[in-house]
Design a protein around this motif. Structure first.
Motif, short mmCIF file in Angstrom:
data_model
loop_
_atom_site.label_atom_id
_atom_site.label_comp_id
_atom_site.label_asym_id
_atom_site.label_seq_id
_atom_site.Cartn_x
_atom_site.Cartn_y
_atom_site.Cartn_z
N ALA C 31 22.23 80.47 132.95
CA ALA C 31 22.49 81.68 132.19
C ALA C 31 22.38 81.38 130.70
N ARG C 32 22.09 82.39 129.92
CA ARG C 32 22.05 82.27 128.47
C ARG C 32 23.48 82.34 127.97
N LEU C 33 23.99 81.21 127.53
CA LEU C 33 25.38 81.14 127.11
C LEU C 33 25.45 80.62 125.69
N ASP C 34 26.56 80.90 125.02
CA ASP C 34 26.80 80.30 123.72
C ASP C 34 27.73 79.10 123.89
N ILE C 35 28.16 78.50 122.78
CA ILE C 35 28.96 77.28 122.88
C ILE C 35 30.27 77.54 123.62
N VAL C 36 30.86 78.71 123.42
CA VAL C 36 32.10 79.03 124.14
C VAL C 36 31.84 79.04 125.64
N GLY C 37 30.75 79.66 126.05
CA GLY C 37 30.45 79.75 127.47
C GLY C 37 30.17 78.39 128.09
N VAL C 38 29.38 77.57 127.39
CA VAL C 38 29.03 76.25 127.94
C VAL C 38 30.27 75.39 128.09
N ALA C 40 33.45 76.36 128.09
CA ALA C 40 34.42 76.97 129.02
C ALA C 40 34.00 76.71 130.47
N LEU C 41 32.70 76.85 130.76
CA LEU C 41 32.27 76.65 132.15
C LEU C 41 32.35 75.18 132.55
N MET C 43 34.66 73.14 131.43
CA MET C 43 36.10 72.93 131.68
C MET C 43 36.54 73.56 132.99
N PHE C 82 26.74 70.48 125.84
CA PHE C 82 26.22 71.47 124.90
C PHE C 82 25.26 70.82 123.91
N ALA C 83 25.69 69.67 123.36
CA ALA C 83 24.89 69.03 122.31
C ALA C 83 23.62 68.40 122.86
N LEU C 142 30.98 82.89 138.11
CA LEU C 142 30.98 83.44 136.76
C LEU C 142 29.57 83.57 136.20
N VAL C 143 28.65 82.66 136.57
CA VAL C 143 27.28 82.81 136.08
C VAL C 143 26.41 83.51 137.12
#
Lengths: 209, 209, 209
Positions: C31-38, C40-41, C43, C82-83, C142-143
């Protein structure tokens, strides 16, 4: 019943109603639902974050089931959205403002309750944010949308900021109504700046947009 | 172990098996699953609503994990559905009837347990309905369907009626096996009338169907 | 803090980090996620199974919120993913191995905690498996993917085997670090054999593939 001071309680009730209204409207737009679905998703949006928090800090039955006013406000918001959905869709700005009040109050109260239940700083901030964003996340999952908090907008970040200010104030022994309102204001301001300027959290490096 | 009277317990076991069977069949139809997926979704359908209820009224570990008969019936229903899915799809009417028995019994027992845990009238009715519809909702979400309880059929409404009759009888000090069976019958009847006539809960005004 | 022996604790931490890394990478791909999504998922993948288990055995606040090391490892894994997502996608084999270590350790520790909380043999085995597969299941939902554990690969079956060996050893009074490692090894071996040979759990009879 709850022991929040009246001003915070009023914000909490406003937020509950606004979350139910907005949650039910989002549900109407995202999926073909009947009255049960619209009202249920409004209530889940309004109460889901707090219920998640209460289950995780072992404060059950959750406040949403102990204080009838939450249930009534959430059901009322869902019913108003059901009845007036065609008309309410035009009111995007006031609903966004009310929703930001809910996000802010929920994050602040959630962080304060989590700290009061004995959690550490990090978990309390995270639980504050979960209180703010949890209900909308459950709703989005139920109507088969990827939760918007995971993919767009500044939504979780203001909640984390509001929760962090709360936890900082409590740990510095400065917490009270003024500090709680400052924490609410911090979250609210960041959220509204994000809405106004269309700010986005960073995406993973190299993603083609 | 549980303290329900034998007749209610027999209905509860019937409902557990029927929910597992029906839940697993729905899962087979909705998604390509292996044996783990079919049996797991059958068990989640049968046990999920009661587990949600038990977590929310702080009766954990949930009954589904304390009384081995629920786990065996749920796994059995899932395995039968896995083995006989091609054949069982033809038995729509008896499975619908068994499923309505499950919905009714779960709603009545759920409402009675919620009231016994000290919840008020409104929350107890809602938790009764959650006991009845929760398992199927989790299953639908896992196989990426919008939960049918949110969009079509009379499914939540009979559960709310059965739970309300239960709560009313308990509060009027009339609860016992006859009142419980009357509440089960009320839910069952409304559900079967809904199935027979294809009744739908109202949709939001102005929706183009 | 936890009372696991150091070797098991080291495996648990390794698994937490690996689950967060792998969970976040899967989320980036799905899914297209931002840093919060990446983050959070990641974790949620790392901590979700243990949180589910702790809620169901009434050990709340969950370990993930009581021992800050889990939260830090989970957030760290998500941030690294993420990085470095573009680069990490090439490392499929080592990530699969680390993920299998996480699955095995989580299933063994989960089954042991469930038995310690007074659950019977069957529920303890199931809760062990839920500890192993729960986080990934929540992430997939969730995704908006059908959880892979329900449809493909040997993933739940090795977890059930590891949990069963654990429960058997505890009931035979043979449990200790060697038995726990044997249970971890049993799950790990079955999982890696499954990955290597592309083994699948059986599908419902008559399904056209």
């Amino acid at each position: 019943m709850t022991t929040e001071p009246p001003l915070l309680l009023a914000l909490d009730f406003t937020g509950t109603f606004a979350f139910a209204l907005n949650g039910a409207l989002t549900a109407v737009r995202a999926a073909r639902l009947d009255i049960v679905g619209v009202v249920a998703l409004g209530m889940i949006t309004a109460l889901g974050g707090g219920i998640l928090r209460d289950v995780l800090i072992d404060s059950v039955p959750p406040a949403a089931f102990r204080d009838w006013r939450y249930l009534v406000l959430a059901a009322g918001g869902g019913l108003v959205a059901f009845a007036l959905s065609q008309w309410l869709h035009r009111l995007e700005v006031p609903i966004n403002v009310l929703d930001a009040i809910g996000l802010s109050t929920f994050a602040v109260i959630g962080a304060s309750k989590a700290l009061g239940a004995g959690l550490g700083i990090g978990p309390a901030i995270i639980l504050g944010a979960i209180t703010g964003v949890g209900g909308g996340t459950i709703r989005d999952t139920l109507v088969r949308r990827i939760p918007s908090v995971l993919r767009s907008d500044l939504y979780a970040i203001p909640a984390l900021i509001g929760a962090a200010v709360t936890v900082g104030a409590i740990r510095a022994d400065l917490y009270g109504v003024p500090a709680a309102l400052a924490a609410v204001a911090a979250c609210f301001t960041v959220r509204m700046i994000g809405v106004h300027f269309g700010l986005q959290a960073p995406a993973p490096p190299g993603r083609r947009d």
